[in-house]
Design a protein around this motif. Structure first.
Motif, mmCIF file in Angstrom:
data_model
loop_
_atom_site.group_PDB
_atom_site.id
_atom_site.type_symbol
_atom_site.label_atom_id
_atom_site.label_comp_id
_atom_site.label_asym_id
_atom_site.label_seq_id
_atom_site.Cartn_x
_atom_site.Cartn_y
_atom_site.Cartn_z
ATOM 1 N N HIS A 19 0.846 -1.190 0.000
ATOM 2 C CA HIS A 19 0.000 0.000 0.000
ATOM 3 C C HIS A 19 0.885 1.245 0.000
ATOM 4 O O HIS A 19 1.902 1.283 0.701
ATOM 5 C CB HIS A 19 -0.862 0.068 1.264
ATOM 6 C CG HIS A 19 -1.852 -1.044 1.411
ATOM 7 N ND1 HIS A 19 -3.214 -0.806 1.497
ATOM 8 C CD2 HIS A 19 -1.697 -2.391 1.494
ATOM 9 C CE1 HIS A 19 -3.845 -1.962 1.645
ATOM 10 N NE2 HIS A 19 -2.959 -2.931 1.641
ATOM 11 N N TRP A 20 0.498 2.264 -0.754
ATOM 12 C CA TRP A 20 1.104 3.586 -0.673
ATOM 13 C C TRP A 20 0.062 4.560 -0.120
ATOM 14 O O TRP A 20 -1.094 4.586 -0.576
ATOM 15 C CB TRP A 20 1.565 4.070 -2.040
ATOM 16 C CG TRP A 20 2.871 3.520 -2.503
ATOM 17 C CD1 TRP A 20 3.083 2.530 -3.418
ATOM 18 C CD2 TRP A 20 4.173 3.959 -2.102
ATOM 19 N NE1 TRP A 20 4.427 2.320 -3.591
ATOM 20 C CE2 TRP A 20 5.117 3.186 -2.799
ATOM 21 C CE3 TRP A 20 4.649 4.938 -1.217
ATOM 22 C CZ2 TRP A 20 6.503 3.348 -2.637
ATOM 23 C CZ3 TRP A 20 6.008 5.104 -1.058
ATOM 24 C CH2 TRP A 20 6.919 4.317 -1.771
ATOM 25 N N TYR A 21 0.500 5.369 0.860
ATOM 26 C CA TYR A 21 -0.362 6.377 1.457
ATOM 27 C C TYR A 21 0.306 7.743 1.338
ATOM 28 O O TYR A 21 1.534 7.861 1.406
ATOM 29 C CB TYR A 21 -0.622 6.092 2.941
ATOM 30 C CG TYR A 21 -1.672 5.043 3.177
ATOM 31 C CD1 TYR A 21 -1.387 3.702 3.042
ATOM 32 C CD2 TYR A 21 -2.971 5.407 3.522
ATOM 33 C CE1 TYR A 21 -2.353 2.741 3.249
ATOM 34 C CE2 TYR A 21 -3.948 4.448 3.734
ATOM 35 C CZ TYR A 21 -3.634 3.117 3.595
ATOM 36 O OH TYR A 21 -4.596 2.175 3.794
ATOM 37 N N ARG A 22 -0.526 8.756 1.249
ATOM 38 C CA ARG A 22 -0.068 10.141 1.243
ATOM 39 C C ARG A 22 -0.564 10.795 2.528
ATOM 40 O O ARG A 22 -1.756 10.681 2.872
ATOM 41 C CB ARG A 22 -0.644 10.869 0.027
ATOM 42 C CG ARG A 22 -0.209 12.310 -0.108
ATOM 43 C CD ARG A 22 -0.689 12.856 -1.447
ATOM 44 N NE ARG A 22 -0.298 14.231 -1.639
ATOM 45 C CZ ARG A 22 -0.990 15.261 -1.207
ATOM 46 N NH1 ARG A 22 -2.127 15.078 -0.567
ATOM 47 N NH2 ARG A 22 -0.550 16.492 -1.425
ATOM 48 N N GLU A 46 1.599 21.576 -3.610
ATOM 49 C CA GLU A 46 0.564 20.777 -2.946
ATOM 50 C C GLU A 46 0.924 19.296 -2.833
ATOM 51 O O GLU A 46 0.225 18.525 -2.161
ATOM 52 C CB GLU A 46 -0.791 20.921 -3.647
ATOM 53 C CG GLU A 46 -0.794 20.545 -5.109
ATOM 54 C CD GLU A 46 -0.601 21.744 -6.026
ATOM 55 O OE1 GLU A 46 0.089 22.714 -5.611
ATOM 56 O OE2 GLU A 46 -1.134 21.712 -7.158
ATOM 57 N N ASP A 47 2.010 18.883 -3.493
ATOM 58 C CA ASP A 47 2.491 17.502 -3.346
ATOM 59 C C ASP A 47 3.301 17.325 -2.069
ATOM 60 O O ASP A 47 3.656 16.198 -1.701
ATOM 61 C CB ASP A 47 3.364 17.095 -4.537
ATOM 62 C CG ASP A 47 2.600 17.058 -5.838
ATOM 63 O OD1 ASP A 47 3.210 17.372 -6.887
ATOM 64 O OD2 ASP A 47 1.392 16.734 -5.826
ATOM 65 N N SER A 48 3.620 18.418 -1.393
ATOM 66 C CA SER A 48 4.396 18.336 -0.156
ATOM 67 C C SER A 48 3.629 17.511 0.867
ATOM 68 O O SER A 48 2.489 17.834 1.229
ATOM 69 C CB SER A 48 4.670 19.740 0.396
ATOM 70 O OG SER A 48 5.450 20.490 -0.507
ATOM 71 N N ALA A 49 4.232 16.442 1.308
ATOM 72 C CA ALA A 49 3.582 15.503 2.223
ATOM 73 C C ALA A 49 4.595 14.422 2.578
ATOM 74 O O ALA A 49 5.694 14.370 2.025
ATOM 75 C CB ALA A 49 2.351 14.863 1.566
ATOM 76 N N THR A 50 4.193 13.545 3.482
ATOM 77 C CA THR A 50 4.964 12.336 3.746
ATOM 78 C C THR A 50 4.289 11.173 3.032
ATOM 79 O O THR A 50 3.076 11.014 3.098
ATOM 80 C CB THR A 50 5.043 12.050 5.257
ATOM 81 O OG1 THR A 50 5.766 13.113 5.885
ATOM 82 C CG2 THR A 50 5.760 10.739 5.530
ATOM 83 N N THR A 75 9.517 12.161 3.396
ATOM 84 C CA THR A 75 8.879 13.473 3.481
ATOM 85 C C THR A 75 9.353 14.334 2.327
ATOM 86 O O THR A 75 10.543 14.603 2.189
ATOM 87 C CB THR A 75 9.193 14.150 4.818
ATOM 88 O OG1 THR A 75 8.673 13.341 5.877
ATOM 89 C CG2 THR A 75 8.537 15.531 4.885
ATOM 90 N N LEU A 76 8.403 14.731 1.500
ATOM 91 C CA LEU A 76 8.699 15.535 0.309
ATOM 92 C C LEU A 76 8.299 16.977 0.564
ATOM 93 O O LEU A 76 7.188 17.251 1.025
ATOM 94 C CB LEU A 76 7.922 14.993 -0.890
ATOM 95 C CG LEU A 76 8.019 15.812 -2.182
ATOM 96 C CD1 LEU A 76 9.434 15.765 -2.738
ATOM 97 C CD2 LEU A 76 7.027 15.306 -3.219
ATOM 98 N N SER A 77 9.207 17.877 0.243
ATOM 99 C CA SER A 77 8.929 19.304 0.331
ATOM 100 C C SER A 77 9.168 19.911 -1.044
ATOM 101 O O SER A 77 10.242 19.731 -1.622
ATOM 102 C CB SER A 77 9.835 19.963 1.376
ATOM 103 O OG SER A 77 9.648 21.352 1.386
#
Lengths: 112, 114
Positions: A34-37, A83-87, A107-109
């Motif tokens: 599974h991939w989660y955002r 808006e893609d910034s997330a873990t 974690t993407l910034s």
């Protein structure tokens, strides 16, 4: 306990860059990935569930591939936006198949 | 449907106090789970349940109790809070036949133990 590794731990890119990160897992006894955002101050949301070797799934600018034989999955983001910034978390069913065991996440910034 | 709800949203406890984190779901999901989120650790499974009356331990169960008297509710109890239990707690539910056990998460409870 299943050992799930995600790399890199964190990533900083500029708006418009494409990026990818990795989820590594033991290749034996694979069932599903599974991939989660997960955005700050929100709840994790499911992106993909992958079950077959060679699977490739896509949702907008985000896609994922799966290689169960070598034990990895890649998550790609094309043309990153702020808006893609997330873990981004990958996860596998626990031994009972009733819950998930999560990796530590990437974690993407994304800067504009 | 409200989905998965959690109360309270925030809580501050003193060491040694007890409290119960509430979780409810209205999706008729058989499976429910509790996770805790700590910096750099992702989500770690505390306890899970496969149905009313059945619970089991996850990765980090120590210091927590659960019960599942109904399909809808899955409370998490801290009997004697410790500073190490300062965390954000997420409850999740899933249906065994739906999309390989995709988890639906509640909004979380942020707990601070002083």
């Amino acid at each position: 306990i299943l050992n799930v590794e995600q790399s890199p731990q964190s990533l900083h890119v500029q708006e418009g860059d494409s990026t990818n990160f990795t989820c590594s897992f033991p290749s034996s006894n694979f069932y599903a990935l599974h991939w989660y955002r997960w955005e700050t101050a929100k709840s994790p949301e499911a992106l993909f569930v992958m079950t077959l070797n060679g699977d490739e799934k896509k949702k907008g600018r985000i896609s994922a591939t799966l290689n169960t034989k070598e034990g990895y999955s890649y998550l790609y983001i094309k043309g990153s936006q702020p808006e893609d910034s997330a873990t981004y978390l990958c996860a596998f069913p626990n031994q009972a198949g009733t819950a998930l065991i999560f990796g530590k996440g990437t974690t993407l910034s994304v800067s504009s | 449907n409200a989905g998965v709800t959690q109360t309270p949203k925030f809580q501050v406890l003193k060491t040694g106090q007890s409290m119960t984190l509430q979780c409810a779901q209205d999706m008729n999901h058989e499976y429910m789970s509790w996770y805790r989120q700590d910096p750099g650790m992702g989500l770690r499974l505390i306890h899970y349940s496969v149905g009313a009356g059945i619970t089991d331990q996850g990765e980090v169960p120590n210091g927590y109790n659960v019960s599942r008297s109904t399909t809808e509710d899955f409370p998490l109890r801290l009997l004697s809070a410790a500073p190490s239990q300062t965390s954000v707690y997420f409850c999740a539910s899933s249906h065994p036949a739906a999309n390989n056990n995709e988890q639906f998460f509640g909004p979380g409870t942020r707990l601070t133990v002083l």
